[in-house]
Design an enzyme around this catalytic site. Structure first.
Site, PDB file in Angstrom:
ATOM      1  CG  ASP A   1      -8.685  13.035   3.653  1.00 36.25           C
ATOM      2  OD1 ASP A   1      -7.749  12.790   4.423  1.00 36.25           O
ATOM      3  OD2 ASP A   1      -9.482  12.167   3.247  1.00 36.25           O
TER       4      ASP A   1
ATOM      5  CG  MET B   1      -7.872   2.513   8.212  1.00 34.26           C
ATOM      6  SD  MET B   1      -7.681   3.447   6.679  1.00 34.26           S
ATOM      7  CE  MET B   1      -9.326   3.241   5.986  1.00 34.26           C
TER       8      MET B   1
ATOM      9  CG  HIS C   1      -5.981  11.141   0.815  1.00 32.60           C
ATOM     10  ND1 HIS C   1      -6.898  10.426   1.553  1.00 32.60           N
ATOM     11  CD2 HIS C   1      -6.546  11.347  -0.398  1.00 32.60           C
ATOM     12  CE1 HIS C   1      -7.967  10.210   0.819  1.00 32.60           C
ATOM     13  NE2 HIS C   1      -7.787  10.757  -0.370  1.00 32.60           N
TER      14      HIS C   1
ATOM     15  CD  GLN D   1       6.080   8.146  -7.649  1.00 28.93           C
ATOM     16  OE1 GLN D   1       6.795   9.074  -7.231  1.00 28.93           O
ATOM     17  NE2 GLN D   1       6.567   7.155  -8.382  1.00 28.93           N
TER      18      GLN D   1
ATOM     19  CG  ASN E   1       2.864   5.188   3.206  1.00 27.30           C
ATOM     20  OD1 ASN E   1       3.577   5.869   2.476  1.00 27.30           O
ATOM     21  ND2 ASN E   1       1.675   4.728   2.820  1.00 27.30           N
TER      22      ASN E   1
ATOM     23  N   GLY F   1       1.099  -1.040   6.694  1.00 32.84           N
ATOM     24  CA  GLY F   1       2.323  -0.411   7.191  1.00 32.84           C
ATOM     25  C   GLY F   1       3.433  -0.232   6.184  1.00 32.84           C
TER      26      GLY F   1
ATOM     27  NE  ARG G   1     -15.206   9.995  16.440  1.00 37.22           N
ATOM     28  CZ  ARG G   1     -14.844  11.066  15.754  1.00 37.22           C
ATOM     29  NH1 ARG G   1     -13.626  11.168  15.265  1.00 37.22           N
ATOM     30  NH2 ARG G   1     -15.689  12.058  15.543  1.00 37.22           N
TER      31      ARG G   1
HETATM   32  C1  GRF Z   1      -2.010   4.336   1.857  1.00 36.82           C
HETATM   33  O1  GRF Z   1      -2.487   4.263   0.556  1.00 36.82           O
HETATM   34  C2  GRF Z   1      -2.241   5.707   2.439  1.00 36.82           C
HETATM   35  O2  GRF Z   1      -2.176   6.721   1.488  1.00 36.82           O
HETATM   36  C3  GRF Z   1      -3.648   5.589   2.964  1.00 36.82           C
HETATM   37  O3  GRF Z   1      -3.752   4.293   3.469  1.00 36.82           O
HETATM   38  C4  GRF Z   1      -2.823   3.443   2.802  1.00 36.82           C
HETATM   39  C5  GRF Z   1      -1.961   2.843   3.859  1.00 36.82           C
HETATM   40  O4  GRF Z   1      -1.044   1.908   3.352  1.00 36.82           O
HETATM   41  N1  GRF Z   1      -3.910   6.637   3.937  1.00 36.82           N
HETATM   42  P1  GRF Z   1       0.088   1.334   4.266  1.00 36.82           P
HETATM   43  O5  GRF Z   1      -0.564   0.796   5.542  1.00 36.82           O
HETATM   44  O6  GRF Z   1       1.058   2.439   4.595  1.00 36.82           O
HETATM   45  O7  GRF Z   1       0.726   0.244   3.472  1.00 36.82           O
END
Ligand code: GRF
Length: 225
Positions: free
Chosen positions: A149, A94, A113, A177, A18, A16, A69
């Site tokens: 993707d 995921m 990504h 980044q 992000n 988490g 799903r």
């Molecule tokens: C990140 O590297 C994102 O690009 C990928 O999964 C990772 C998630 O990281 N899709 P976080 O859970 O946001 O720390």
């Protein structure tokens, strides 16, 4: 008068970071957006804790309690609607999503990504980058469509791959980044400045100097010497 804040539904599975970058965006990006709900397919996701700490509704939706799903995504859509989410952000989510989610939120779902797409889609992007010996890697925020993707690219940021890098070292450099470009992409959407034209995303710019489609922190890292 400015638009009301965009309401985000953030789908997560893990750490988490992000999500945190979105919740605490700024001061570099003033995001006119608010996280309306966080949904995780994993109970142990740290992202759920981050959300709860910030008093954001945080829901664990267990895939095992859904027959398919598609059924799972139908429930995700119900929850997103219940929380009046305008934009869906996949932030370390995921699971592959189905048309049950894509259709009702067409062009309103974005993903982050950890590679410069179209290179290294799928899992273990950093491992793939190191195995290929690329000198530059990075991250991509893109719209989500049926092809994993492969949706239209909104922003990318590049970082150098350095001799001796491990997956963890590269991940950390890229992650920094990610935390910049994801809030920036959300802000572009909040400002309604993105137009999809085939594979391409056109950034409408109210001012000639505004806008950022590419971030290259390589200069900041002293890579130009
Ligand atoms: C990140 O590297 C994102 O690009 C990928 O999964 C990772 C998630 O990281 N899709 P976080 O859970 O946001 O720390």
């Amino acid at each position: 008068m400015s638009n009301p804040p965009l309401r985000l539904g953030v789908l997560v599975s893990g750490r988490g970071s992000n999500l945190e970058a979105i919740i605490h965006a700024g001061p570099s990006v003033q995001m006119n957006a608010t996280v309306a709900v966080v949904i995780s397919d994993r109970a142990q996701s740290q992202a759920l804790e981050h959300a709860r700490r910030s008093q954001i509704p945080a829901i664990h939706l267990n895939p095992k309690t859904h027959a398919s799903r598609e059924d799972y995504d139908t429930e995700v859509v119900r929850l997103l609607r219940e929380h009046r989410a305008d934009l869906v952000v996949l932030a370390g989510y995921m699971r592959l999503i189905t048309s049950r989610l894509i259709e009702p939120y067409r062009n309103r779902i974005i993903n982050i990504h950890p590679s410069l797409l179209p290179s290294f889609p799928g899992l273990h992007a950093h491992r793939q980058a190191l195995e290929w010996g690329v000198r530059i890697s990075g991250c991509t925020v893109h719209f989500v469509n049926e092809a994993m993707d492969q949706g239209p690219i909104i922003i990318q940021a590049a970082v150098p791959v350095l001799d001796g890098d491990t997956e963890e070292m590269l991940e950390a450099r890229v992650l920094e980044q990610e935390h910049r470009i994801l809030p920036q992409a959300i802000q572009f959407l909040a400002e309604d400045r993105l137009e999809i034209s085939g594979r391409r995303v056109v950034l409408r710019s109210p001012k000639p100097t505004a806008g950022m489609k590419v971030v290259s922190p390589m200069i900041e890292l002293g890579f130009n010497q």
